[in-house]
Design a protein around this motif. Structure first.
Motif, short mmCIF file in Angstrom:
data_model
loop_
_atom_site.label_atom_id
_atom_site.label_comp_id
_atom_site.label_asym_id
_atom_site.label_seq_id
_atom_site.Cartn_x
_atom_site.Cartn_y
_atom_site.Cartn_z
N ASP A 243 0.60 -1.30 0.04
CA ASP A 243 -0.03 -0.15 0.01
C ASP A 243 0.80 1.25 -0.24
N HIS A 244 2.00 1.20 0.68
CA HIS A 244 2.78 2.37 0.81
C HIS A 244 3.71 2.54 -0.29
N LEU A 245 4.28 1.57 -1.14
CA LEU A 245 5.35 1.64 -2.02
C LEU A 245 4.87 1.56 -3.24
N HIS A 246 3.78 0.82 -3.35
CA HIS A 246 3.21 0.57 -4.79
C HIS A 246 4.02 -0.13 -5.56
N PRO A 247 4.56 -1.27 -5.29
CA PRO A 247 5.23 -2.03 -6.40
C PRO A 247 4.67 -2.55 -7.32
N THR A 248 5.52 -2.58 -8.60
CA THR A 248 4.95 -3.34 -9.59
C THR A 248 5.27 -4.90 -9.72
N SER A 249 6.18 -5.23 -9.01
CA SER A 249 6.69 -6.47 -9.01
C SER A 249 7.29 -6.93 -7.55
N LEU A 250 7.24 -8.34 -7.09
CA LEU A 250 7.70 -8.83 -6.03
C LEU A 250 8.18 -10.16 -6.11
N ILE A 251 9.27 -10.33 -5.33
CA ILE A 251 9.84 -11.48 -5.45
C ILE A 251 9.87 -12.16 -4.11
N ASP A 252 9.79 -13.64 -3.98
CA ASP A 252 9.75 -14.33 -2.78
C ASP A 252 10.90 -15.39 -3.11
N TRP A 253 12.04 -15.12 -2.16
CA TRP A 253 13.04 -15.87 -2.00
C TRP A 253 12.99 -17.33 -1.20
N GLY A 254 12.97 -18.36 -1.75
CA GLY A 254 12.80 -19.51 -0.68
C GLY A 254 11.32 -19.65 -0.59
N CYS A 255 10.68 -19.75 -1.63
CA CYS A 255 9.29 -19.61 -1.69
C CYS A 255 8.64 -20.79 -1.17
N GLY A 256 9.10 -22.01 -1.33
CA GLY A 256 8.64 -23.31 -1.07
C GLY A 256 7.56 -23.58 -2.08
N CYS A 257 6.49 -24.33 -1.58
CA CYS A 257 5.23 -24.37 -2.42
C CYS A 257 4.39 -23.29 -2.65
N GLY A 258 4.86 -22.07 -2.00
CA GLY A 258 3.94 -20.82 -2.13
C GLY A 258 2.87 -20.59 -1.02
N ALA A 259 3.42 -21.05 0.33
CA ALA A 259 2.63 -20.97 1.41
C ALA A 259 2.29 -19.29 1.56
N ASN A 260 3.53 -18.38 1.37
CA ASN A 260 3.32 -17.16 1.48
C ASN A 260 2.46 -16.49 0.13
N TYR A 261 2.81 -17.02 -0.95
CA TYR A 261 1.91 -16.62 -2.01
C TYR A 261 0.34 -16.96 -1.84
N SER A 262 0.09 -18.07 -1.16
CA SER A 262 -1.33 -18.25 -1.03
C SER A 262 -2.18 -16.99 -0.12
N PHE A 263 -1.28 -16.43 0.62
CA PHE A 263 -1.86 -15.30 1.41
C PHE A 263 -1.80 -14.11 0.81
N LEU A 264 -1.08 -13.98 -0.16
CA LEU A 264 -0.86 -12.57 -0.93
C LEU A 264 -1.66 -12.49 -2.15
N LYS A 265 -2.25 -13.74 -2.69
CA LYS A 265 -2.51 -13.62 -4.07
C LYS A 265 -3.60 -12.83 -4.32
N ASP A 266 -4.60 -12.51 -3.60
CA ASP A 266 -5.74 -11.72 -3.68
C ASP A 266 -5.02 -10.15 -3.93
N LYS A 267 -4.23 -9.95 -2.84
CA LYS A 267 -3.81 -8.45 -2.96
C LYS A 267 -3.13 -8.30 -4.11
#
Ligand SMILES: C[S@@+](CC[C@H](N)C(=O)[O-])C[C@H]1O[C@@H](n2cnc3c(N)ncnc32)[C@H](O)[C@@H]1O
Length: 358
Positions: free
Chosen positions: A148-172
């Motif tokens: 919300d603050h930085l308005h990034p256009t891209s995000l990288i998740d190092w050591g993402c595993g099978c996407g546990a954190n992606y599952s929380f972020l995906k809607d946003k």
């Protein structure tokens, strides 16, 4: 797992695809092989060139049987468990998926194999009662706030595993139109992430790559924002990974690791890895000899020196509630934050400090 392919039936294009996928997912020492055989003389020289291109010091073996196999001998290949069906349009990663299904316990126990990595299954949030969950949505609250603050256009998740954190972020991420890149060394977890989130129906801006956080295959500032969760203590030479994180992000990143402020008996310092090695057996389990998993803890002073050189990050240190307290090992955890975000949030900081990504 030994794979076999009848090149004559499959054709050159399919053979190329199978070879390139095999080369991407398998390595020397995997106890895998790919055998290409023919039922007539066409295509042998073209396929030999494809095979030669695949050869490198770390590559898994590929055998080419140039003499056409006569019909009465075909059963030698057609009865193999690993015979590839020439008519199936295999997707990238399917060979590894087949390997995973048929030989789930191949290799040593690590993130590569199910017994350990299953604990990072994204279904955790649905199957485990709230109070016993390791993964919680609140863990990524700081990242949501930074979006919300930085308005990034891209995000990288190092050591993402099978996407546990992606599952929380995906809607946003979908709502804000942000490109997401996951990266992990574990083929098991990346293939699972692809099965879950990189399907023909899913958002094409969501990608999962096999790769090592210490040697990122991306140009400088390729991503606006980055984060890692429970990664750095598992990486030999965490300072190399931090250097790559700084290089590939524009606004900085969220990450954290344990460091050692002064030498303690029983800890071995590895010069090449620039870290103390803490060998506790399998991850999260204090059992010796179960796996080759080792925690890597750099010197606090080295991490401070690194942080001073990176203008777009801020670090915060914490000595309380340390993971290794129970083992009698004194550590200092260091948290990394994007500077522009942190400067705005400094006043509210305690809110984040004890709910870190770790
Ligand atoms: C404790 S798990 C955390 C997984 C993930 N962050 C999640 O939320 O599910 C650590 C992850 O780091 C990965 N990993 C270990 N060393 C790595 C490296 N050098 N580069 C990239 N990933 C690595 C492991 O394969 C594993 O998936």
């Amino acid at each position: 797992m030994d794979f076999y392919l009848n090149v004559t039936v499959a054709g050159l294009e399919t053979t190329r695809q199978i070879c390139s996928d095999y080369g991407y997912w398998f390595r020397r020492g995997d106890e895998t092989s790919l055998t290409l055989f023919f039922t007539d003389r066409a295509l042998v020289s073209e396929v030999r060139r494809v095979v030669d291109d695949l050869k490198g010091p770390g590559s898994a073996p590929v055998h080419l049987i140039a003499d056409p196999v006569p019909f009465h001998e075909l059963h030698r290949f057609y009865r193999k468990k690993g015979l590839l069906n020439e008519w199936i349009p295999y997707r990238p990663g399917d060979l590894f998926r087949i390997h995973r299904l048929l030989e789930p316990n191949a290799g040593n126990q690590s993130y590569e194999t199910q017994p350990v990595s299953i604990q990072f299954d994204v279904r955790y949030d649905q199957t485990v009662p709230e109070k016993r969950r390791v993964y919680r949505r609140e863990q990524i609250a700081a990242i949501l706030d930074a979006i919300d603050h930085l308005h990034p256009t891209s995000l990288i998740d190092w050591g993402c595993g099978c996407g546990a954190n992606y599952s929380f972020l995906k809607d946003k991420l979908a709502q804000e139109g942000i490109r997401y890149q996951g990266l992990d060394t574990s083929r098991f977890l990346i293939s699972k992430a692809k099965d879950l989130y990189e399907t023909p129906e899913s958002d094409p801006r969501v990608r999962f790559d096999l790769g090592d956080a210490r040697r990122l295959p991306y140009p400088d500032h390729a991503f606006d924002l980055g984060f890692s969760e429970s990664l750095l203590p598992l990486v030999p030479n965490p300072l190399a990974a931090l250097t790559e994180m700084a290089r590939t992000t524009l606004f900085g990143f969220f990450s954290s690791l344990y460091t050692i402020a002064s030498h303690q008996p029983g800890l071995v310092y590895l010069q090449k890895e620039r870290a103390y090695a803490l060998d506790v057996g399998a991850t999260w389990k204090y059992r010796k000899g179960v796996s080759e998993q080792v925690f890597y803890l750099p010197k606090t002073a080295d991490v401070r020196a690194f942080a001073r050189k990176v203008p777009h990050i801020v670090t915060v240190e914490n000595k309380r509630h340390q993971f290794f307290d129970a083992l009698g090992i004194r550590t200092v955890s260091v948290f990394f934050y994007p500077k522009r975000w942190f400067d705005q949030r400094r006043a509210r900081f305690t809110l984040w400090n004890y709910q870190p990504l770790m």
